[in-house]
Design a protein around this motif. Structure first.
Motif, PDB file in Angstrom:
ATOM      1  N   PRO A  36      -2.924  -6.873   3.512  1.00  0.00           N
ATOM      2  CA  PRO A  36      -3.640  -7.213   2.337  1.00  0.00           C
ATOM      3  C   PRO A  36      -3.716  -6.255   1.144  1.00  0.00           C
ATOM      4  O   PRO A  36      -3.762  -6.489   0.074  1.00  0.00           O
ATOM      5  CB  PRO A  36      -4.957  -7.556   2.766  1.00  0.00           C
ATOM      6  CG  PRO A  36      -5.124  -7.131   4.222  1.00  0.00           C
ATOM      7  CD  PRO A  36      -3.848  -6.911   4.844  1.00  0.00           C
ATOM      8  N   ALA A  37      -3.979  -4.955   1.589  1.00  0.00           N
ATOM      9  CA  ALA A  37      -3.969  -3.871   0.657  1.00  0.00           C
ATOM     10  C   ALA A  37      -2.717  -3.783  -0.177  1.00  0.00           C
ATOM     11  O   ALA A  37      -2.908  -3.644  -1.444  1.00  0.00           O
ATOM     12  CB  ALA A  37      -4.121  -2.607   1.379  1.00  0.00           C
ATOM     13  N   ARG A  38      -1.629  -3.888   0.498  1.00  0.00           N
ATOM     14  CA  ARG A  38      -0.303  -4.093  -0.100  1.00  0.00           C
ATOM     15  C   ARG A  38      -0.238  -5.050  -1.334  1.00  0.00           C
ATOM     16  O   ARG A  38       0.311  -5.043  -2.409  1.00  0.00           O
ATOM     17  CB  ARG A  38       0.969  -3.989   0.746  1.00  0.00           C
ATOM     18  CG  ARG A  38       2.232  -4.385   0.226  1.00  0.00           C
ATOM     19  CD  ARG A  38       2.909  -3.437  -0.672  1.00  0.00           C
ATOM     20  NE  ARG A  38       3.186  -2.121  -0.213  1.00  0.00           N
ATOM     21  CZ  ARG A  38       3.523  -1.029  -1.053  1.00  0.00           C
ATOM     22  NH1 ARG A  38       3.529  -1.248  -2.396  1.00  0.00           N
ATOM     23  NH2 ARG A  38       3.708   0.066  -0.495  1.00  0.00           N
ATOM     24  N   LEU A  39      -0.776  -6.381  -0.694  1.00  0.00           N
ATOM     25  CA  LEU A  39      -0.721  -7.532  -1.735  1.00  0.00           C
ATOM     26  C   LEU A  39      -1.652  -7.353  -3.013  1.00  0.00           C
ATOM     27  O   LEU A  39      -1.252  -7.625  -4.138  1.00  0.00           O
ATOM     28  CB  LEU A  39      -1.311  -8.574  -0.937  1.00  0.00           C
ATOM     29  CG  LEU A  39      -0.274  -9.356   0.054  1.00  0.00           C
ATOM     30  CD1 LEU A  39      -0.900 -10.499   0.541  1.00  0.00           C
ATOM     31  CD2 LEU A  39       0.681  -9.990  -0.956  1.00  0.00           C
ATOM     32  N   ILE A  40      -2.674  -6.621  -2.919  1.00  0.00           N
ATOM     33  CA  ILE A  40      -3.667  -6.229  -3.940  1.00  0.00           C
ATOM     34  C   ILE A  40      -3.024  -5.242  -4.856  1.00  0.00           C
ATOM     35  O   ILE A  40      -2.904  -5.435  -5.962  1.00  0.00           O
ATOM     36  CB  ILE A  40      -4.959  -5.721  -3.354  1.00  0.00           C
ATOM     37  CG1 ILE A  40      -5.656  -6.853  -2.961  1.00  0.00           C
ATOM     38  CG2 ILE A  40      -5.607  -5.235  -4.571  1.00  0.00           C
ATOM     39  CD1 ILE A  40      -6.928  -6.179  -1.977  1.00  0.00           C
ATOM     40  N   ALA A  41      -2.466  -4.259  -4.167  1.00  0.00           N
ATOM     41  CA  ALA A  41      -1.794  -2.994  -4.800  1.00  0.00           C
ATOM     42  C   ALA A  41      -0.606  -3.368  -5.691  1.00  0.00           C
ATOM     43  O   ALA A  41      -0.217  -3.034  -6.857  1.00  0.00           O
ATOM     44  CB  ALA A  41      -1.659  -1.961  -4.192  1.00  0.00           C
ATOM     45  N   GLY A  42       0.271  -4.353  -5.163  1.00  0.00           N
ATOM     46  CA  GLY A  42       1.434  -4.967  -5.761  1.00  0.00           C
ATOM     47  C   GLY A  42       2.677  -4.234  -5.005  1.00  0.00           C
ATOM     48  O   GLY A  42       2.383  -3.059  -4.593  1.00  0.00           O
ATOM     49  N   ASP A  43       3.650  -4.924  -4.977  1.00  0.00           N
ATOM     50  CA  ASP A  43       4.918  -4.291  -4.318  1.00  0.00           C
ATOM     51  C   ASP A  43       5.364  -3.012  -4.879  1.00  0.00           C
ATOM     52  O   ASP A  43       5.598  -2.050  -3.965  1.00  0.00           O
ATOM     53  CB  ASP A  43       6.116  -5.356  -4.633  1.00  0.00           C
ATOM     54  CG  ASP A  43       6.041  -6.498  -3.698  1.00  0.00           C
ATOM     55  OD1 ASP A  43       5.156  -6.685  -2.844  1.00  0.00           O
ATOM     56  OD2 ASP A  43       6.741  -7.544  -3.883  1.00  0.00           O
ATOM     57  N   LYS A  44       4.932  -2.626  -6.281  1.00  0.00           N
ATOM     58  CA  LYS A  44       5.513  -1.446  -6.808  1.00  0.00           C
ATOM     59  C   LYS A  44       4.730  -0.265  -6.501  1.00  0.00           C
ATOM     60  O   LYS A  44       5.100   0.927  -6.702  1.00  0.00           O
ATOM     61  CB  LYS A  44       5.739  -1.737  -8.231  1.00  0.00           C
ATOM     62  CG  LYS A  44       6.910  -2.641  -8.623  1.00  0.00           C
ATOM     63  CD  LYS A  44       6.649  -3.025 -10.030  1.00  0.00           C
ATOM     64  CE  LYS A  44       7.614  -4.069 -10.520  1.00  0.00           C
ATOM     65  NZ  LYS A  44       7.108  -5.096 -11.391  1.00  0.00           N
ATOM     66  N   ALA A  45       3.473  -0.573  -6.157  1.00  0.00           N
ATOM     67  CA  ALA A  45       2.428   0.610  -5.673  1.00  0.00           C
ATOM     68  C   ALA A  45       3.083   1.436  -4.601  1.00  0.00           C
ATOM     69  O   ALA A  45       3.423   1.161  -3.738  1.00  0.00           O
ATOM     70  CB  ALA A  45       1.213   0.062  -5.387  1.00  0.00           C
ATOM     71  N   SER A  46       2.610   2.883  -5.014  1.00  0.00           N
ATOM     72  CA  SER A  46       3.016   3.828  -4.047  1.00  0.00           C
ATOM     73  C   SER A  46       2.258   3.645  -2.803  1.00  0.00           C
ATOM     74  O   SER A  46       1.201   3.162  -2.826  1.00  0.00           O
ATOM     75  CB  SER A  46       2.860   5.314  -4.482  1.00  0.00           C
ATOM     76  OG  SER A  46       1.430   5.482  -4.879  1.00  0.00           O
ATOM     77  N   GLU A  47       2.675   4.253  -1.504  1.00  0.00           N
ATOM     78  CA  GLU A  47       1.958   4.364  -0.325  1.00  0.00           C
ATOM     79  C   GLU A  47       0.459   4.854  -0.452  1.00  0.00           C
ATOM     80  O   GLU A  47      -0.442   4.390   0.035  1.00  0.00           O
ATOM     81  CB  GLU A  47       2.732   5.037   0.815  1.00  0.00           C
ATOM     82  CG  GLU A  47       2.084   4.797   2.232  1.00  0.00           C
ATOM     83  CD  GLU A  47       1.791   3.387   2.589  1.00  0.00           C
ATOM     84  OE1 GLU A  47       0.735   3.197   3.179  1.00  0.00           O
ATOM     85  OE2 GLU A  47       2.624   2.545   2.079  1.00  0.00           O
ATOM     86  N   GLU A  48       0.383   5.761  -1.433  1.00  0.00           N
ATOM     87  CA  GLU A  48      -0.812   6.692  -1.604  1.00  0.00           C
ATOM     88  C   GLU A  48      -2.105   5.450  -2.220  1.00  0.00           C
ATOM     89  O   GLU A  48      -3.266   5.641  -1.827  1.00  0.00           O
ATOM     90  CB  GLU A  48      -0.597   7.798  -2.661  1.00  0.00           C
ATOM     91  CG  GLU A  48      -1.768   8.833  -3.065  1.00  0.00           C
ATOM     92  CD  GLU A  48      -1.654   9.654  -4.014  1.00  0.00           C
ATOM     93  OE1 GLU A  48      -0.383   9.611  -4.372  1.00  0.00           O
ATOM     94  OE2 GLU A  48      -2.318  10.278  -4.706  1.00  0.00           O
TER      95      GLU A  48
ATOM     96  N   GLY B 138      -7.862   3.530  -8.683  1.00  0.00           N
ATOM     97  CA  GLY B 138      -6.856   3.813  -7.878  1.00  0.00           C
ATOM     98  C   GLY B 138      -6.210   2.571  -7.214  1.00  0.00           C
ATOM     99  O   GLY B 138      -5.582   2.621  -6.137  1.00  0.00           O
ATOM    100  N   GLN B 139      -6.173   1.636  -8.069  1.00  0.00           N
ATOM    101  CA  GLN B 139      -5.581   0.238  -7.437  1.00  0.00           C
ATOM    102  C   GLN B 139      -4.096   0.207  -8.314  1.00  0.00           C
ATOM    103  O   GLN B 139      -3.668   0.957  -9.130  1.00  0.00           O
ATOM    104  CB  GLN B 139      -6.654  -0.961  -7.890  1.00  0.00           C
ATOM    105  CG  GLN B 139      -7.722  -0.799  -7.055  1.00  0.00           C
ATOM    106  CD  GLN B 139      -8.143  -1.883  -6.153  1.00  0.00           C
ATOM    107  OE1 GLN B 139      -7.384  -2.658  -5.973  1.00  0.00           O
ATOM    108  NE2 GLN B 139      -9.438  -1.868  -5.445  1.00  0.00           N
ATOM    109  N   GLY B 140      -3.590  -0.999  -8.234  1.00  0.00           N
ATOM    110  CA  GLY B 140      -2.277  -1.283  -8.780  1.00  0.00           C
ATOM    111  C   GLY B 140      -1.972  -0.793 -10.079  1.00  0.00           C
ATOM    112  O   GLY B 140      -1.037  -0.292 -10.190  1.00  0.00           O
ATOM    113  N   PRO B 141      -2.655  -1.234 -10.808  1.00  0.00           N
ATOM    114  CA  PRO B 141      -2.555  -0.775 -12.523  1.00  0.00           C
ATOM    115  C   PRO B 141      -2.203   0.735 -12.864  1.00  0.00           C
ATOM    116  O   PRO B 141      -1.654   1.192 -13.797  1.00  0.00           O
ATOM    117  CB  PRO B 141      -3.789  -1.239 -13.245  1.00  0.00           C
ATOM    118  CG  PRO B 141      -4.350  -2.337 -12.414  1.00  0.00           C
ATOM    119  CD  PRO B 141      -3.997  -1.965 -11.081  1.00  0.00           C
TER     120      PRO B 141
END
Lengths: 338, 524
Positions: A36-48, B138-141
């Protein structure tokens, strides 16, 4: 006394059901692959960034701690925070649950109000043309997919005839009633807002018909078969021999007895309606829990899914409790046996 | 006999009463006002899903931006030229800016008289607060910005950004939804969670109500410093079912309808009073070829797949012509696009020749996809058919989307499919994300492409400020990645939206899908 004992027993059972449902939903939610964390962050977000979100949501904690935290919240009425909407789940469900419940109850009212008389008529005129018509209608109801029927009635009543709205709960120009019960039909009446009541009524007719149509068939068939059974009983013959009229026998003797098993069917139907409103809600843009839960499942938003499961199972158990209480009222023998 | 029985009489009376009641109700429903078209001055937009969160520091979903983008301002905005949205930028809150020669320091001067929707002034402090809040969340944006970026207030109307290393897309990132300037006083008073369900910006509109799952209402911000919008109200209606949205658009209950069924667009456009507008978008669909392992690690096998793809068949058959074949990784409409770049086309003879000369001859490949995009399955089937004719067996795996992402993230596939749209108007979003070996995996380089020359070129391009020089470097890198068939560059799809004919002035911006310029749109 028996009555109170049963209520006590059921409430204890309710606690176990809620615990069981929360555990199973929690387990399933965590067995599904995906983060779910990946879904919130979006595909393009870094692992950090993804790791940061995991920490914020407590998803980096061992599962037993996550579940323990959830149960602790549940004990105080806190269903957690939705991962997807970032709002408290309880707040979200408060916004959506009354709409689903109102739709389900009106659909149930429709199914019962039509299904019971149709079942009675069908049994009384067994194998006559009217019986064939009712049986066909019942089978049609049971086998018609809700989304298809929904689209069909929208095309006819909204698209072609322009008689009823195509979706939503109330006209855009009108202010929704202040939430007292959360049921627009009741809240608008309580506030004396006639225009809003008529609008809410117009909006609920098509979705309630669509949702209730399946159960109309179920109720009609159930009543028919129960009535046929009752009409063969000795006491019916006795009543007839005593000179009671045909309809007097049917309505005063056979129907009350036929209703006992039907109460179970109707009670269970409400549970089905609560769970099964998803498609109807989607077609009619009905702002209930359906779309909320589907979106939550897709977003792996397990606090929201667990909240939904807990609330619906809670409602299901309460409905069954009411059904059992009705049993005792309708059939005093059950109370005596208890 | 029977008719005179009291029970029957009672039933007859009941039926009569019921009939009368239903007649009254029906008459009431029928005689009530017709289901009228939307009121003048009110624009009604039909969307498939409710926003998730309205907090610009959290949302990465364009569906949420329909509400947030017009409710907030940013330092920079995309230019509209001749009624069309572009990827070029101009000042929004900023009246101008300067940058140091090394591109590490950027200073923005704010326009005078800019106000939040509570009447308070937009200051440099508010800009600093908003950026620090977004970075801290520190979220997606925050992904679009360097995490060690410093924001300082030089004067009440001047704000300075200091970067630790050159990051040439920086200016363009400031037009992103995540760079929205929020009202610090509101956040401090109401708590940070407040912005998930409300807006507190200085944009032309503000959110006045949100009936969850049903509708959102926006009204003009009375303190907006720009040109006053002509619309008095914008209603965003949530209608999950596409056919219902279609009917409501045709009946005039919606002015704008998004996500209409693709196969119905042609017939919708023939309805009186309705138009279907199509705009070239920067959303691309492409195939990931696993460069790291298996048969796809052989460049000839990747080239063979590129030649065995029926581009025009897919565009005509699956997308009904509403797409354009890509020419390399940078799509048309994005600066840096190379109109002369080599483009693969279906050539089965050449593909066969390449397969025969590769290590993948006679191989069985898996093709993973999900049902998230209905076009993916027919594309997978098309690939399976063409490769099957060449003796390469393709096993289709339709997975849950989360499972598919996990497989791609682990590099556990031979061929996979995906869509990509840029977050800011810079070829960095394609060239650096897709090909830099440091971005291997789900965040960008999903083909696990690794070429030190390309790494060097794209990294150098990202560190320069001169756009011409950057374009040169990106196009140089693009030549290599096309030749090495890092991906199969399929198509860029048109964005299509249904509009009532009396709705004018919609300027689609390819960077802002699902965002409507409601401040300048009009209803006649």
């Amino acid at each position: 006394m028996a009555f109170l004992r049963m209520i006590k027993k059921r409430l204890l059972g309710l606690l176990l059901v809620v615990l069981g449902v929360s555990f199973i939903t929690f387990a399933i939610s965590h067995l599904i692959p995906g983060d779910p964390a990946r879904l919130i962050a979006g595909d393009k977000a870094s692992e950090e960034i993804v790791q940061n979100i995991r920490e914020q949501l407590g998803l980096n904690q061992p599962l037993y701690i996550q579940y323990g935290t959830y149960l602790k919240g549940l004990a105080t009425g806190d269903l957690g925070t939705s991962i997807r909407t970032t709002r408290p789940v309880l707040e979200d469900l408060k916004a959506f649950f009354p709409a689903t419940l109102e739709l389900s109850l009106v659909a149930l009212l429709f199914a019962s109000a039509l299904g019971i008389p149709l079942g009675v008529i069908s049994a009384v005129y067994k194998d006559k043309p009217i019986d064939q018509v009712v049986r066909t209608l019942a089978v049609t109801g049971i086998s018609t997919p809700a989304f298809w029927l929904g689209l069909g009635v929208i095309v006819v009543f909204y698209g072609k005839l322009g008689l009823l709205p195509g979706g939503g709960r109330i006209d855009e120009g009108l202010t929704p009633p202040a939430a007292m019960t959360g049921f627009y039909l009741i809240d608008t009446l309580l506030q004396g807002d006639k225009a809003a009541f008529v609008s809410a009524l117009k909006h609920i007719l098509l979705p309630a018909f669509t949702l209730g149509f399946v159960h109309l068939g179920v109720v009609a068939r159930q009543i028919r078969s129960a009535m046929l059974e009752q009409l063969q009983e000795d006491y019916i013959r006795t009543a007839k021999a005593n000179g009671t009229s045909k309809w007097g026998v049917i309505l005063h003797h056979a129907l009350p007895n036929a209703l006992i098993p039907s109460v179970t069917v109707i009670g269970l139907a409400l549970g089905d309606l609560l769970y099964g409103a998803v498609l109807t809600e989607t077609v009619f843009a009905w702002p209930g829990m359906g779309a909320y839960v589907v979106n939550s499942i897709q977003a792996l938003d397990f606090p929201a899914v667990m909240g939904f499961a807990v609330v619906v199972s809670f409602a299901y158990v309460i409905v069954n409790l009411i059904v059992d209480m009705l049993y005792m009222l309708i059939d005093p023998r059950i109370s005596e046996v208890s | 006999m029977t008719a005179s029985h009291p029970v029957i009489r009672k039933m007859t009376t009941t039926f009569k009463l019921c009939a009368m009641a239903s007649a009254i109700v029906s008459a009431g429903l029928i005689s009530s006002q017709a289901l009228a078209a939307t009121p003048a001055g009110t624009l009604v937009i039909g969307k498939a899903a409710d926003p998730q969160t309205l907090d610009p520091a959290i949302t990465i979903d364009n569906n949420d931006w329909t509400v947030t983008y017009p409710a907030y301002q940013r330092l920079i905005r995309y230019k509209v030229v001749g009624g069309k949205g572009t990827t070029q930028v101009e000042g929004d809150l900023a009246s101008g800016w300067t940058s140091s020669a090394d591109g590490l320091t950027w200073e923005f001067k704010l326009k005078k008289g800019q106000k939040f929707d509570d009447g308070s002034a937009v200051t440099a402090d508010a800009v600093k607060y908003s950026f620090e809040r977004m970075l801290k969340a520190g979220q997606g944006p925050s992904e679009a910005f360097p995490s060690d970026m410093k924001v300082d207030v030089s004067s009440p109307d001047t704000v300075k950004f200091t970067l630790t290393k050159p990051y040439s897309p920086f200016l363009y990132t400031l037009a992103n939804n995540g760079a929205s300037i929020v009202n610090p006083a509101v956040v401090e008073k109401q708590g940070t969670a407040y912005l998930a369900k409300a807006t507190a910006g200085s944009g032309p509109f503000r959110l006045v109500s949100w009936q969850k799952g049903q509708s959102l209402i926006l009204e003009p911000n009375p303190y907006y410093a720009g040109t006053k919008p002509s619309l008095k109200q914008v209603v965003v209606k949530i209608i999950g079912d596409a056919s219902s949205r279609r009917l409501q658009l045709e009946n005039g209950d919606l002015d704008v309808a998004e996500d209409l069924p693709e196969d119905q667009l042609a017939s919708i456009s023939k309805k009186p009073g309705v138009t279907v507008a199509a705009f070239p978008s920067l959303r691309v669909t492409y195939l990931y070829l696993n460069n790291k392992k298996g048969p796809m690690s052989d460049v000839n096998m990747r080239r063979a797949i590129s030649y065995a793809t029926d581009y025009s068949g897919i565009i005509k058959g699956v997308l009904k012509g509403n797409a354009k074949q890509m020419r390399g990784a940078i799509p048309e409409g994005m600066w840096g696009f190379d109109p002369k770049a080599m483009q693969y086309s279906l050539n089965l003879a050449k593909a066969k020749q390449l397969i025969d000369g590769s290590t993948g001859k006679g191989a069985t490949l898996n093709f993973v996809y999900s049902s998230k995009d209905p076009n993916w399955e027919p594309i997978a089937i098309s690939t399976q058919a063409t490769l099957g004719a060449l003796g390469v067996k393709v096993k289709l795996e339709n997975l849950a989307n989360a499972t598919m992402r996990e497989r791609v993230g682990k590099g556990d596939y031979d061929i996979a499919i995906g869509n990509w749209s840029p977050d800011f108007a810079d070829p960095y979003m394609f060239m650096n994300y897709w090909f830099d070996s440091e971005k291997e995996g789900l965040p960008g380089n999903r083909s696990y492409y690794n070429n030190p020359t390309v790494d060097k070129l794209v990294r150098q391009a990202a560190s320069l400020t001169d756009q011409k020089e950057r374009t040169k470097l990106y196009q140089q890198a693009q030549k290599i990645v096309i030749n090495e068939a890092g991906y199969v560059y399929l198509f860029q799809k048109n964005y299509q939206v249904g509009l009532r004919a009396n709705v004018k002035g919609f300027a689609f911006n390819p960077m802002l899908e699902s965002v409507f310029n409601i401040d300048t749109m009009v209803k006649r």
